[in-house]
Design an enzyme around this catalytic site. Structure first.
Site, PDB file in Angstrom:
ATOM      1  N   HIS A  67       0.828  -1.215   0.000  1.00 38.55           N
ATOM      2  CA  HIS A  67       0.000   0.000   0.000  1.00 38.55           C
ATOM      3  C   HIS A  67       0.856   1.256   0.000  1.00 38.55           C
ATOM      4  CE1 HIS A  67      -3.228  -2.701   2.024  1.00 38.55           C
ATOM      5  NE2 HIS A  67      -3.348  -2.716   0.717  1.00 38.55           N
ATOM      6  N   HIS A  68       2.124   1.132  -0.363  1.00 37.24           N
ATOM      7  CA  HIS A  68       2.960   2.331  -0.299  1.00 37.24           C
ATOM      8  C   HIS A  68       2.523   3.356  -1.338  1.00 37.24           C
ATOM      9  CE1 HIS A  68       4.946   0.547  -3.766  1.00 37.24           C
ATOM     10  NE2 HIS A  68       5.573   1.681  -3.967  1.00 37.24           N
ATOM     11  N   LYS A  73      -2.576  -2.537  -7.801  1.00 33.93           N
ATOM     12  CA  LYS A  73      -2.854  -2.889  -9.200  1.00 33.93           C
ATOM     13  C   LYS A  73      -2.328  -4.270  -9.527  1.00 33.93           C
ATOM     14  CE  LYS A  73      -4.069  -1.428 -13.356  1.00 33.93           C
ATOM     15  NZ  LYS A  73      -4.815  -2.702 -13.476  1.00 33.93           N
ATOM     16  N   LYS A  97       7.422  -4.562 -10.120  1.00 33.55           N
ATOM     17  CA  LYS A  97       7.216  -4.273 -11.542  1.00 33.55           C
ATOM     18  C   LYS A  97       6.801  -2.805 -11.714  1.00 33.55           C
ATOM     19  CE  LYS A  97       4.973  -7.764 -13.556  1.00 33.55           C
ATOM     20  NZ  LYS A  97       3.923  -8.560 -14.230  1.00 33.55           N
ATOM     21  N   LYS A 109      -2.716  -8.864  -6.821  1.00 31.44           N
ATOM     22  CA  LYS A 109      -3.059  -9.910  -7.788  1.00 31.44           C
ATOM     23  C   LYS A 109      -4.260 -10.670  -7.276  1.00 31.44           C
ATOM     24  CE  LYS A 109      -1.126 -11.506 -11.611  1.00 31.44           C
ATOM     25  NZ  LYS A 109      -0.196 -10.716 -12.445  1.00 31.44           N
ATOM     26  N   SER A 365      -1.913  -0.221 -18.710  1.00 29.76           N
ATOM     27  CA  SER A 365      -3.048  -0.167 -17.775  1.00 29.76           C
ATOM     28  C   SER A 365      -3.063   1.179 -17.060  1.00 29.76           C
ATOM     29  CB  SER A 365      -2.941  -1.272 -16.723  1.00 29.76           C
ATOM     30  OG  SER A 365      -3.468  -2.468 -17.213  1.00 29.76           O
TER      31      SER A 365
HETATM   32  N1  GLU Z   1      -1.578  -9.172 -15.391  1.00 31.19           N
HETATM   33  C1  GLU Z   1      -0.629  -8.288 -15.942  1.00 31.19           C
HETATM   34  C2  GLU Z   1       0.712  -8.425 -15.232  1.00 31.19           C
HETATM   35  O1  GLU Z   1       1.035  -9.448 -14.690  1.00 31.19           O
HETATM   36  C3  GLU Z   1      -1.145  -6.860 -16.034  1.00 31.19           C
HETATM   37  C4  GLU Z   1      -1.460  -6.188 -14.742  1.00 31.19           C
HETATM   38  C5  GLU Z   1      -2.177  -4.851 -14.903  1.00 31.19           C
HETATM   39  O2  GLU Z   1      -2.327  -4.385 -16.010  1.00 31.19           O
HETATM   40  O3  GLU Z   1      -2.577  -4.320 -13.877  1.00 31.19           O
HETATM   41  O4  GLU Z   1       1.537  -7.564 -15.273  1.00 31.19           O
END
Ligand code: GLU
Length: 474
Positions: A67-68, A73, A97, A109, A365
């Site tokens: 939550h930083h 996402k 990432k 996720k 995204s």
């Molecule tokens: N599922 C993709 C990933 O592993 C996209 C995640 C996204 O767009 O939020 O990076």
């Protein structure tokens, strides 16, 4: 028989190992490193759904790793093999990432235990809408809370159901479309999202192979053109990676899928292969290639670049030693286990890590989310103005050179950027800058000798900075 719980644990252990390996170079306090490492929240839910007169229970999970930065996402995966550890590993990767590519989100996720292949569209819709509702009930979805996206087994259709469900519960909220990304363009999606992960993979590989001195170290020439590539997984990511690499002159010599593989030393035609697989639901017996029955053995065939674009744990201790590719480009999340990586690095293989290489998806995204919050298509305001100024330049050049362009030439030169151009340019810039930052970190820290450690190192430092600025850590 594969034990998927164990595979999930192996994946999580691998991600933690990679994290620790990089963390020790940062000199950050233990408490901070612990906070950056752990998953901040895990939510598991079970719910009943009626199918053909019978009621079945479905299990879903959403992990918010960090939550930083908000929102969190990350995609939602549909597979009967989804496990808690697997989703935790994937959520963790999402945090790093995002930090690597400067996308201002925390990682998350989700997973649903369901087979997308063996479920009817009606069932998929019911389960997706109910899962979205469960997340709404707990405030685990929303444009400023947590924003899901497609992942393995999901796509624009599922994202549309999620968006529609969320918008129903949030009637009147003009930001509501930003509750999920990877939507169809007609429902607030963005042009360029479908191919984003594959295109990002291509930009990442192109950047990596452009450094002559790095290529010389592994016995390769610089540049994409002429490189022999094997792709594992011909889904959205695998197909698009192959397509963009092929367009730049790479030779796609092999494509492996779960049913088998196809191989052609002189290059497979990617577009024809896609058409063939869509019609026949297999790559086997593709007229432009030779069958390779055991698709996992394709990973071991000679090539310059191996692109695992399927699932995690594909290269393990038992096959790492047999990999002949000089570069392994991780389009999938977690395709190499910790032990396999040790073997590969000893053999001087260059690994372009997942947390950088497949970040194109989340990057676009982010653009989609921005579009949803501003409620305007990229390029809408400026395109014509840009065209007008290009036209003025062309008019001026024509006047002083006394030469005239024909209409076609003028149109090409004066075209303003539309949404797809802007998205692709943003993605290209992001991937180039992130690679340079990672490479630079490696040059500055002689103890860091591989790209993955460098990418984690860069990401950890950025996240630490956020915590420092919040005043949580002295
Ligand atoms: N599922 C993709 C990933 O592993 C996209 C995640 C996204 O767009 O939020 O990076």
């Amino acid at each position: 028989m594969i034990n998927h719980e164990e595979e999930g644990k192996k994946f999580l252990d691998t991600v933690m190992y990679y994290y620790e390996k990089a963390a020790k170079h940062t000199g950050l306090p233990e408490g901070m490193l612990e906070q950056i490492k752990i998953c901040n929240s895990v939510y598991k839910v079970s719910f009943p759904v009626e199918i053909d007169g019978e009621v079945k229970t479905f299990e879903g999970i959403r992990v918010q790793h960090s939550h930083h930065k908000m929102p969190t996402k990350g995609g939602i995966r549909y597979s009967v093999y989804v496990s808690e550890d697997e989703v935790k590993a994937l959520a963790t990767l999402m945090t790093f990432k995002c930090a690597v590519v400067n996308v201002p989100f925390g990682g998350a996720k989700g997973g649903m235990k369901i087979s997308p292949r063996n479920s009817s569209p009606k069932l998929l819709e019911k389960v997706t809408r109910r899962f979205a509702t469960e997340l709404i009930k707990k405030n685990l979805i929303g444009p400023s809370l947590d924003v899901p996206a497609p992942d393995y087994g999901t796509g624009a259709k599922e994202m549309a159901w999620i968006a529609d469900t969320y918008m129903t519960f949030n009637y009147g909220n003009t930001d509501a479309q930003g509750c999920v990304t990877g939507k169809p363009v007609g429902l607030g999606g963005i042009r360029g999202r479908t191919e984003a992960t594959g295109l990002g993979t291509y930009f990442g590989i192109r950047e990596c192979v452009s450094f002559k001195e790095d290529m010389t170290k592994i016995g390769l020439e610089a540049g994409v053109a002429g490189k022999k590539v094997i792709i594992q997984g011909f889904g959205n990511v695998g197909y698009h990676s192959a397509k963009f690499l092929e367009e730049d002159g790479a030779i796609i010599i092999g494509v492996a899928e779960y049913e088998g593989g196809t191989y052609n030393e002189n290059g497979l035609n990617v577009e024809e292969l896609l058409k063939y697989r869509t019609e026949n639901r297999t790559v086997l017996d593709f007229p432009g290639g030779q069958n390779v029955e055991d698709s996992i053995s394709m990973l071991e065939m000679p090539c310059d670049i191996l692109v695992p674009a399927a699932l995690e744990n594909q290269i393990q201790e038992h096959n790492a030693d047999k990999i002949q590719a000089k570069i392994i480009a991780e389009a999938a999340n977690g395709p190499i286990t910790q032990k396999a990586e040790e073997i590969l690095l000893k053999k001087n293989k260059l690994i372009i890590p997942d947390l950088y290489l497949n970040a194109g998806g989340v990057t676009v995204s982010y653009f989609e989310w921005l579009k949803n919050l501003s409620n305007v298509r990229f390029g809408r305001m400026g395109k014509r103005a840009e065209e007008k100024s290009y036209n003025r330049i062309v008019d001026f050049v024509e006047r002083i050179t006394e030469k005239k362009l024909d209409t076609r030439e003028r149109t090409i030169i004066t075209q303003g950027a539309d949404e797809e151009d802007i998205v692709r340019s943003g993605l290209e810039d992001t991937m180039i800058l992130a690679y340079r930052e990672i490479r630079e970190a490696m040059m500055q820290n002689p103890d860091i000798t591989d790209l993955r450690t460098a990418a984690f190192y860069v990401a950890i430092r950025k996240i630490a900075l956020s915590y420092e600025m919040m005043g949580i850590f002295p």
